[in-house]
Design a protein around this motif. Sequence first.
Motif, PDB file in Angstrom:
ATOM      1  N   PHE A 329       0.836  -1.205   0.000  1.00 62.06           N
ATOM      2  CA  PHE A 329       0.000   0.000   0.000  1.00 62.06           C
ATOM      3  C   PHE A 329       0.872   1.257   0.000  1.00 62.06           C
ATOM      4  CE2 PHE A 329      -1.965   3.421   2.539  1.00 62.06           C
ATOM      5  CZ  PHE A 329      -2.990   3.750   1.681  1.00 62.06           C
ATOM      6  N   TYR A 330       1.898   1.223   0.804  1.00 67.08           N
ATOM      7  CA  TYR A 330       2.768   2.405   0.899  1.00 67.08           C
ATOM      8  C   TYR A 330       3.394   2.730  -0.458  1.00 67.08           C
ATOM      9  CZ  TYR A 330       6.243   5.624   2.834  1.00 67.08           C
ATOM     10  OH  TYR A 330       7.000   6.734   3.114  1.00 67.08           O
ATOM     11  N   GLN A 332       2.396   1.709  -3.435  1.00 63.71           N
ATOM     12  CA  GLN A 332       1.349   2.072  -4.400  1.00 63.71           C
ATOM     13  C   GLN A 332       0.841   3.488  -4.172  1.00 63.71           C
ATOM     14  OE1 GLN A 332      -1.224  -1.669  -4.099  1.00 63.71           O
ATOM     15  NE2 GLN A 332      -1.491  -1.041  -6.221  1.00 63.71           N
ATOM     16  N   SER A 333       0.802   3.895  -2.920  1.00 65.14           N
ATOM     17  CA  SER A 333       0.290   5.238  -2.632  1.00 65.14           C
ATOM     18  C   SER A 333       1.243   6.309  -3.147  1.00 65.14           C
ATOM     19  CB  SER A 333       0.063   5.417  -1.129  1.00 65.14           C
ATOM     20  OG  SER A 333       1.297   5.659  -0.476  1.00 65.14           O
ATOM     21  N   ARG A 334       2.418   5.873  -3.631  1.00 65.48           N
ATOM     22  CA  ARG A 334       3.352   6.807  -4.270  1.00 65.48           C
ATOM     23  C   ARG A 334       3.340   6.624  -5.774  1.00 65.48           C
ATOM     24  NH1 ARG A 334       2.135   8.411   0.415  1.00 65.48           N
ATOM     25  NH2 ARG A 334       3.808   9.086   1.778  1.00 65.48           N
TER      26      ARG A 334
ATOM     27  N   TYR B  52      -7.082   7.378   4.885  1.00 64.85           N
ATOM     28  CA  TYR B  52      -6.809   6.102   4.213  1.00 64.85           C
ATOM     29  C   TYR B  52      -7.870   5.770   3.162  1.00 64.85           C
ATOM     30  CZ  TYR B  52      -2.964   4.481   7.228  1.00 64.85           C
ATOM     31  OH  TYR B  52      -1.762   4.300   7.855  1.00 64.85           O
ATOM     32  N   ALA B  55      -7.123   7.551   0.090  1.00 67.06           N
ATOM     33  CA  ALA B  55      -5.940   6.992  -0.575  1.00 67.06           C
ATOM     34  C   ALA B  55      -6.178   5.574  -1.106  1.00 67.06           C
ATOM     35  CB  ALA B  55      -4.746   6.988   0.383  1.00 67.06           C
ATOM     36  N   GLY B  56      -7.213   4.897  -0.560  1.00 63.24           N
ATOM     37  CA  GLY B  56      -7.557   3.584  -1.096  1.00 63.24           C
ATOM     38  C   GLY B  56      -7.020   2.390  -0.339  1.00 63.24           C
ATOM     39  N   HIS B  57      -6.749   2.560   0.948  1.00 68.69           N
ATOM     40  CA  HIS B  57      -6.249   1.423   1.730  1.00 68.69           C
ATOM     41  C   HIS B  57      -7.272   0.280   1.716  1.00 68.69           C
ATOM     42  CE1 HIS B  57      -4.661  -1.057   4.891  1.00 68.69           C
ATOM     43  NE2 HIS B  57      -3.600  -0.275   4.992  1.00 68.69           N
ATOM     44  N   VAL B  79      -5.007   2.112  -5.856  1.00 62.64           N
ATOM     45  CA  VAL B  79      -4.205   2.982  -4.990  1.00 62.64           C
ATOM     46  C   VAL B  79      -3.187   3.785  -5.808  1.00 62.64           C
ATOM     47  CG1 VAL B  79      -2.555   3.030  -3.080  1.00 62.64           C
ATOM     48  CG2 VAL B  79      -4.488   1.447  -3.014  1.00 62.64           C
ATOM     49  N   LEU B  89      -0.786  11.055   0.288  1.00 65.27           N
ATOM     50  CA  LEU B  89      -1.072  10.893   1.717  1.00 65.27           C
ATOM     51  C   LEU B  89       0.238  10.771   2.485  1.00 65.27           C
ATOM     52  CD1 LEU B  89      -2.758  10.214   4.246  1.00 65.27           C
ATOM     53  CD2 LEU B  89      -2.893   7.853   3.432  1.00 65.27           C
ATOM     54  N   MET B  91       1.631   9.689   5.724  1.00 59.95           N
ATOM     55  CA  MET B  91       0.995   8.797   6.693  1.00 59.95           C
ATOM     56  C   MET B  91       1.358   9.085   8.141  1.00 59.95           C
ATOM     57  SD  MET B  91       0.964   5.254   4.613  1.00 59.95           S
ATOM     58  CE  MET B  91       0.760   5.362   2.826  1.00 59.95           C
TER      59      MET B  91
END
Lengths: 379, 259
Positions: A329-330, A332-334, B52, B55-57, B79, B89, B91
């Motif tokens: 997730f981390y 992908q969030s970038r 979240y 952001a699509g968690h 995501v 995001l 975090m």
Amino acid sequence: MAGAVETTDEVASHLHPAGSFDVDDHPMPNGREEIWRFTPLRRLAGALDRQPTGAGAVDYRVEAPGEVAVASLAPGQAPRGTVLVPSDRAAAIASAETADALHVKVPAEVVVADPVAVTVQAGGGRSNGHVVLDVGPFAKVTLLLDHRGTGVHTANLEVVVGDGAEVTVVSVQDWDRDAVHLGQHEALVGRDASYRHIVVSLGGDVVRLNSNVRYAGTGGGADLYGLYFADAGQHLEHRLFVDHNAPHTRSHVDYKGALQGRDARTVWVGDVLIRKIAEQIETYEINRNLVLTDGAQADSVPNLEIETGEIVSAGHASATGRFDDEQLFYLQSRGITEEDARRLVVRGFFAGLLERIGIETVRDRLTEAIERRLAEVGV
Amino acid sequence: MSTLSIRDLQVSVNVGEGEDKQILHGVDLTINSGETHAIMGPNGSGKSTLAYSIAGHPKYTITGGSVTLDGEDVLEMSVDERARAGLFLAMQYPVEVPGVSVSNFLRTAKTAIDGEAPKLRTWMKDLKTAMSDLQMDPEFAQRNVNEGFSGGEKKRHEIMQLELLKPKMAILDETDSGLDIDALRVVSEGVNRAKTETGAGVLLITHYTRILRYIKPDFVHVFVAGRIVEEGGPELSERLEVEGYERYAAGAGAAKIGD
Ligand SMILES: Nc1ncnc2c1ncn2[C@@H]1O[C@H](COP(=O)(O)OP(=O)(O)OP(=O)(O)O)[C@@H](O)[C@H]1O
Ligand SMILES: [Mg+2]
């Protein structure tokens, strides 16, 4: 070349009972033995049955620069047998069933720029092998031992590192998916010599390598590096033993593995023994594993036996990390796609080792093997 | 000019054994480029859940409402698509990624966001500048992402990404927590620089008013029990500073003010 340094304490490490050339001295294991407890004995496909090499089962192709002498050695013909005494049944069989060991000799003070490439092409069936790399004082050489094809292969590598010599061994296990490979690599590192042993295990159903080092004098150094990638169902086992039997010696072990898929299994056992005589030595060993998916298991057992406190440094570390949903997730969030995230993690994890390989052709061969294997398994 | 539009967003989280717990009970919020919105609320009120979810968690399930960025349906995107669309995001608890160096990670992210690899020369320079602006030792570029970073270092690393990736909308989830006063100033300056340079909209989630002395909000939203219960300008944060969240005590105030 002198034999091992005289030690006042011949107590062997309890994990490493004295070896023997006699196959019968190594009874068929039942899986409860310390040295066999991680190995899937049922999948060894007869590797521990004493059998001769079948017709066409293996071909050793040697490419060696002119200054390197290539010949063969019978059992008991020195230097064969001066360094390697089989430490388990597989090694004893490999030794007993190899009438003519491949002898690669680099004379004293000869610096060989191009690697000696030994391609072990297995063509199915049962095979045994024994290679002796015999490097004279102050000589320098790199041996690439390149395993390909398939079959059930037991094989040994015996390395004499002369005083002041510089030797690099790269062993690539680029087997087809169903191969079984058991082996022992044993080196005796001369006074002020340096030995690098690099293992890259990618293919095979079961691969189990014992890589051992001891010293013939003071001032020698050994760097043992490894990289492995196990996909679903593969068993890749690396066992190391560094016997600091001489003062002022150095060793550094660094193995990295990644695993993915159901029942992918890796085992790393790193034993370092610092004998009473081995004052002022330095040793560090580390094993790192990256578990990419559920269902894969990495065992990591570092073990340091210290019989003298008069040392420069001794340490070990072992870390097994998971690539999990949060990391995905981390990344992908970038903006990084899931596929790229996985690629990034695996390649980043492996990057350092390749940089340590000086010879470009060898580095290219490893990069090619790793990239092809990762592509095959979708990473 | 971009607009992030959140309409009646309802979100639940799986609490195990197939049971879901509703956390967001209908959130409405519109953020335009250049605006800074502060969301303030007590622990457990659902602030991170909001961040979240945008952001699509995968842990969160959207049970109602919508989120759009310039009219595009954000909730339909993966995501990474959301990030490439311009959402970012920072975090509250940045994740450690073993085996991936900061420098490799940032270059890969930059390439993904821009759709092409940055020019090596300018990239190295930008990276160096961003690190020194945030007072991060250059050796961090070789460390693994967040591995062994202190709390403050992780937050600086998040803001460094904000500066390098230049999103349209940045959500900062408690970027201030765990920072000492010097680090807070350094990090706030980073956010302000990014705003000035790119005109990004900012959704600043915080528990405390402290950071609002450095990053001036245009709007303040008080968040309690999964919804916004009061909205106002910067003066609202000053009142919260004095009065705390007690007067919004769950149930009583929330329903009345929010609806
Ligand atoms: N996996 C989960 N299982 C059960 N409850 C959860 C789970 N994840 C979140 N919650 C609950 O959802 C609510 C909102 O959590 P959230 O992290 O969004 O709050 P927050 O406002 O960010 O709090 P904080 O100020 O502590 O960061 C909390 O009550 C939390 O316990
Ligand atoms: Mg939170």
